[in-house]
Design an enzyme around this catalytic site. Structure first.
Site, mmCIF file in Angstrom:
data_model
loop_
_atom_site.group_PDB
_atom_site.id
_atom_site.type_symbol
_atom_site.label_atom_id
_atom_site.label_comp_id
_atom_site.label_asym_id
_atom_site.label_seq_id
_atom_site.Cartn_x
_atom_site.Cartn_y
_atom_site.Cartn_z
ATOM 1 N N CYS A 1 0.848 -1.196 0.000
ATOM 2 C CA CYS A 1 0.000 0.000 0.000
ATOM 3 C C CYS A 1 0.884 1.248 0.000
ATOM 4 O O CYS A 1 1.670 1.461 0.918
ATOM 5 C CB CYS A 1 -0.923 -0.008 1.214
ATOM 6 N N ASN B 1 -13.592 8.971 -2.653
ATOM 7 C CA ASN B 1 -13.926 8.022 -3.711
ATOM 8 C C ASN B 1 -13.976 6.630 -3.089
ATOM 9 O O ASN B 1 -13.104 6.260 -2.301
ATOM 10 C CB ASN B 1 -12.871 8.083 -4.820
ATOM 11 N N GLY C 1 -14.578 5.405 -8.327
ATOM 12 C CA GLY C 1 -13.325 5.907 -8.894
ATOM 13 C C GLY C 1 -12.142 5.836 -7.949
ATOM 14 O O GLY C 1 -11.153 6.548 -8.132
ATOM 15 N N HIS D 1 -6.594 2.544 0.180
ATOM 16 C CA HIS D 1 -6.432 2.915 1.596
ATOM 17 C C HIS D 1 -7.317 4.141 1.747
ATOM 18 O O HIS D 1 -7.066 5.153 1.077
ATOM 19 C CB HIS D 1 -4.960 3.237 1.897
ATOM 20 N N HIS E 1 -9.132 7.430 1.964
ATOM 21 C CA HIS E 1 -8.538 8.762 2.019
ATOM 22 C C HIS E 1 -9.587 9.813 1.703
ATOM 23 O O HIS E 1 -10.482 9.592 0.889
ATOM 24 C CB HIS E 1 -7.346 8.888 1.059
ATOM 25 N N HIS F 1 -10.045 13.475 0.229
ATOM 26 C CA HIS F 1 -9.429 14.543 -0.547
ATOM 27 C C HIS F 1 -9.927 15.874 0.014
ATOM 28 O O HIS F 1 -11.135 16.124 0.009
ATOM 29 C CB HIS F 1 -9.852 14.480 -2.015
#
Ligand code: DGP
Length: 114
Positions: free
Chosen positions: A4, A87, A93, A98, A100, A102
């Site tokens: 990862c 996402n 998408g 992992h 996250h 944005h």
């Protein structure tokens, strides 16, 4: 998780432009920014996606929103606002597996998500 990329950033095995870190959460600038401020905020625990959060993860996921505000303030985008995108899964998408968040800001966002 061995393969990862975000775990590797957490473990300092690959470089990341880290803007925030505590014992549970880390945030770093996105390598392909699509706004003047584009930061990824993630739990240090490897959770693959939003689909995979368990009850025990809910506390850190909630804490992430507070951290996002702190970072937004530091980046000077708190007053004018910002966008947060998660996402999730194939149709969502999601590329990096992992979870996250944005954090996008520093410009007026249009109808496009990013
Ligand atoms: P997503 O499509 O939501 O899975 O977005 C993954 C984001 O991660 C994408 O905007 C680019 C970013 N990214 C991928 N690899 C790296 C990396 O090695 N370093 C950093 N800083 N960002 C990365």
């Amino acid at each position: 998780m061995e393969d990862c990329i975000f775990c590797k950033i957490i473990n300092r095995e690959v470089p990341g432009d880290i803007v925030y870190e505590d014992d549970e959460i880390i945030a770093f600038r996105d390598i392909h920014p699509c706004a003047p401020v584009h930061i990824l905020v993630i739990p240090k625990k490897h959770i693959s996606s939003l689909i995979d959060i368990t009850e025990e993860d809910e506390k850190v996921i909630g804490k992430i929103y507070g951290v996002i505000n702190k970072i937004a303030q530091k980046e000077g985008i708190l007053d004018k606002g910002y966008r947060v995108i998660i996402n999730c899964g194939e149709d969502g998408g999601q590329v990096v597996k992992h979870i996250h968040f944005h954090l996008l800001g520093g410009k007026k966002m249009g109808v496009k998500v990013c």
